[in-house]
Design an enzyme around this catalytic site. Structure first.
Site: not given
Ligand code: ADP
Ligand code: ZN
Length: 243
Positions: A32, A107, A141, A188, A199
């Protein structure tokens, strides 16, 4: 190189003009971040990653940052009220008038409903990938600690249930150093196997139902990411042309 070609081609005729409010769905590690960043450049609209916004909030070391940090550290979703608030503020900013690409939002169904109340989404790109590949890719990553550019140090060449994956590594020229800004490449904290598994579980329970939610609005395009960057991005551009 090929990417610069796409930028010139698509910026010149702005094919995305009518389709610029775009959501990316897909499990963690599906790509993404990579594809939404490229697409935002191609369409000349802001790229909005809630994960990145949260990581910036955490750096501020205030109450909100410390609260959010706990969720991210464990790999569980930040509560909807906080997330919806942050996202609404961001898309209210002036630069989002011409559109935006959402990476990692929504999400949950309530997040999608909150978004529907304020804007009309044009397309939802659902990135598809097998879970085994996700675990390989996420563990390999790296991101730049200064400019957040993403890298990956593993070459994936696998066939899973008849689907061939050809995902070359995206390495920096000098190991451990960002090509763009000279920053240090780091892993990360939430890209370790234990948190990756949490996750993925959160994704299946809370985020996967969003595919059906947007399918019922006729907005979803499935995008298979098995053949790597150039093929996938040109496939995305073709799909958007026809939506
Ligand atoms: P990835 O898609 O690789 O899991 P992100 O950087 O998009 O990584 O998200 C990292 C963390 O941030 C998620 O595991 C979650 O805890 C939080 N997060 C990101 N976007 C949302 C969202 N829309 N709703 C709730 N938590 C979120
Ligand atoms: Zn950098």
């Amino acid at each position: 190189m090929l990417f610069s070609f796409f930028v010139c081609l698509f910026k010149s005729n702005r094919i995305g003009e009518e389709h610029t409010k775009i959501i990316f769905l897909g499990s963690p590690g599906a790509g993404k971040g990579t594809y939404s960043t490229l697409l935002a450049k191609l369409l000349d609209v802001p790229h909005i990653s809630t994960g990145e916004i949260f990581r910036e909030v955490i750096k501020k070391n205030n109450n909100l940052g410390n609260h959010v940090k706990e969720y991210i550290r464990k790999g569980i979703l930040v509560p909807d009220d906080i997330t919806i608030n942050i996202l609404k503020k961001r898309i209210d900013e002036h630069d989002c008038e011409k559109g935006f690409i959402l990476d990692g939002y929504p999400r949950t169904i309530p997040q999608a409903q909150a978004l529907d109340e304020v804007v009309k989404i044009d397309a939802v790109l659902n990135l598809k990938i097998h879970e085994k590949i996700v675990i390989m890719k996420l563990s390999a990553r790296r991101i730049c600690n200064k400019c957040r550019e993403g890298y990956n140090i593993i070459d994936v060449q696998e066939t899973i249930y008849g689907m061939e994956y050809r995902l070359p590594a995206m390495r920096s020229k000098t190991p451990g150093i960002c090509d763009k800004c000279g920053g240090t490449l780091i892993k990360r904290k939430d890209d370790c196997v234990k948190v990756i598994k949490t996750r993925l579980k959160q994704y299946h329970q809370q985020s996967e139902p969003l595919i059906g939610y947007y399918q019922s609005q006729g907005l979803v395009e499935d995008i298979y990411v098995n053949l790597g960057l150039d093929k996938t991005i040109s496939h995305i551009m073709k799909k958007l042309k026809h939506t």
